[in-house]
Design a protein around this motif. Sequence first.
Motif, PDB file in Angstrom:
ATOM      1  N   HIS A 175      39.482 -79.226  35.954  1.00 57.69           N
ATOM      2  CA  HIS A 175      38.246 -79.004  35.209  1.00 57.69           C
ATOM      3  C   HIS A 175      37.420 -77.900  35.866  1.00 57.69           C
ATOM      4  O   HIS A 175      36.785 -77.114  35.178  1.00 57.69           O
ATOM      5  CB  HIS A 175      37.429 -80.293  35.112  1.00 57.69           C
ATOM      6  N   HIS A 176      37.454 -77.861  37.195  1.00 55.34           N
ATOM      7  CA  HIS A 176      36.705 -76.846  37.924  1.00 55.34           C
ATOM      8  C   HIS A 176      37.226 -75.455  37.562  1.00 55.34           C
ATOM      9  O   HIS A 176      36.447 -74.524  37.345  1.00 55.34           O
ATOM     10  CB  HIS A 176      36.818 -77.102  39.425  1.00 55.34           C
ATOM     11  N   ASP A 177      38.538 -75.313  37.488  1.00 54.44           N
ATOM     12  CA  ASP A 177      39.133 -74.028  37.120  1.00 54.44           C
ATOM     13  C   ASP A 177      38.754 -73.637  35.691  1.00 54.44           C
ATOM     14  O   ASP A 177      38.449 -72.473  35.425  1.00 54.44           O
ATOM     15  CB  ASP A 177      40.657 -74.078  37.247  1.00 54.44           C
ATOM     16  N   LEU A 178      38.763 -74.585  34.798  1.00 52.14           N
ATOM     17  CA  LEU A 178      38.379 -74.312  33.415  1.00 52.14           C
ATOM     18  C   LEU A 178      36.907 -73.923  33.326  1.00 52.14           C
ATOM     19  O   LEU A 178      36.549 -72.968  32.626  1.00 52.14           O
ATOM     20  CB  LEU A 178      38.658 -75.524  32.525  1.00 52.14           C
ATOM     21  N   MET A 179      36.058 -74.630  34.052  1.00 53.60           N
ATOM     22  CA  MET A 179      34.633 -74.293  34.065  1.00 53.60           C
ATOM     23  C   MET A 179      34.425 -72.879  34.606  1.00 53.60           C
ATOM     24  O   MET A 179      33.652 -72.099  34.032  1.00 53.60           O
ATOM     25  CB  MET A 179      33.853 -75.298  34.913  1.00 53.60           C
ATOM     26  N   SER A 180      35.104 -72.545  35.681  1.00 54.09           N
ATOM     27  CA  SER A 180      34.992 -71.203  36.269  1.00 54.09           C
ATOM     28  C   SER A 180      35.433 -70.148  35.265  1.00 54.09           C
ATOM     29  O   SER A 180      34.762 -69.119  35.091  1.00 54.09           O
ATOM     30  CB  SER A 180      35.848 -71.086  37.528  1.00 54.09           C
ATOM     31  N   LEU A 235      32.993 -67.269  33.773  1.00 53.15           N
ATOM     32  CA  LEU A 235      33.339 -65.869  34.000  1.00 53.15           C
ATOM     33  C   LEU A 235      33.491 -65.101  32.692  1.00 53.15           C
ATOM     34  O   LEU A 235      33.348 -63.882  32.667  1.00 53.15           O
ATOM     35  CB  LEU A 235      34.630 -65.764  34.818  1.00 53.15           C
ATOM     36  N   ASN A 236      33.771 -65.822  31.621  1.00 52.44           N
ATOM     37  CA  ASN A 236      33.963 -65.184  30.326  1.00 52.44           C
ATOM     38  C   ASN A 236      32.781 -65.372  29.384  1.00 52.44           C
ATOM     39  O   ASN A 236      32.926 -65.275  28.164  1.00 52.44           O
ATOM     40  CB  ASN A 236      35.269 -65.671  29.692  1.00 52.44           C
ATOM     41  N   SER A 286      25.324 -72.657  41.100  1.00 48.59           N
ATOM     42  CA  SER A 286      25.539 -71.294  41.591  1.00 48.59           C
ATOM     43  C   SER A 286      25.452 -70.274  40.462  1.00 48.59           C
ATOM     44  O   SER A 286      25.189 -69.098  40.706  1.00 48.59           O
ATOM     45  CB  SER A 286      26.886 -71.184  42.310  1.00 48.59           C
ATOM     46  N   TRP A 287      25.636 -70.729  39.225  1.00 47.83           N
ATOM     47  CA  TRP A 287      25.523 -69.851  38.055  1.00 47.83           C
ATOM     48  C   TRP A 287      24.142 -69.940  37.417  1.00 47.83           C
ATOM     49  O   TRP A 287      23.902 -69.390  36.351  1.00 47.83           O
ATOM     50  CB  TRP A 287      26.602 -70.197  37.042  1.00 47.83           C
TER      51      TRP A 287
END
Length: 96
Positions: free
Chosen positions: A2-7, A11-12, A46-47
Amino acid sequence: QHHDLMSYLLLNGADVNALDSAGMSVLTLIGCRPGNLSRAVRLLLSWGAELFMDGKGMAGQDRKLACAEISEGGNAAIANLMSSELGGRRCEVISA
């Protein structure tokens, strides 16, 4: 995962402060969920994620009360992250 998907989504161009139909932000919703989601909270903060309730940003006393409720619900680590002065945000370097 999920963390990778959120990132990837952030980013997009995903809106880190998107609200659901009740006016709650993702950050607020994660704070209300059981379990250790501090990694997701750190990423969102952080975002620049903010706490929203009923479509309004939460600041001052409202923010403190929300963080206290999150802490009482068993997510003290997440509440501490959300209530910190910098909120986990990255510094922005401004050139002179």
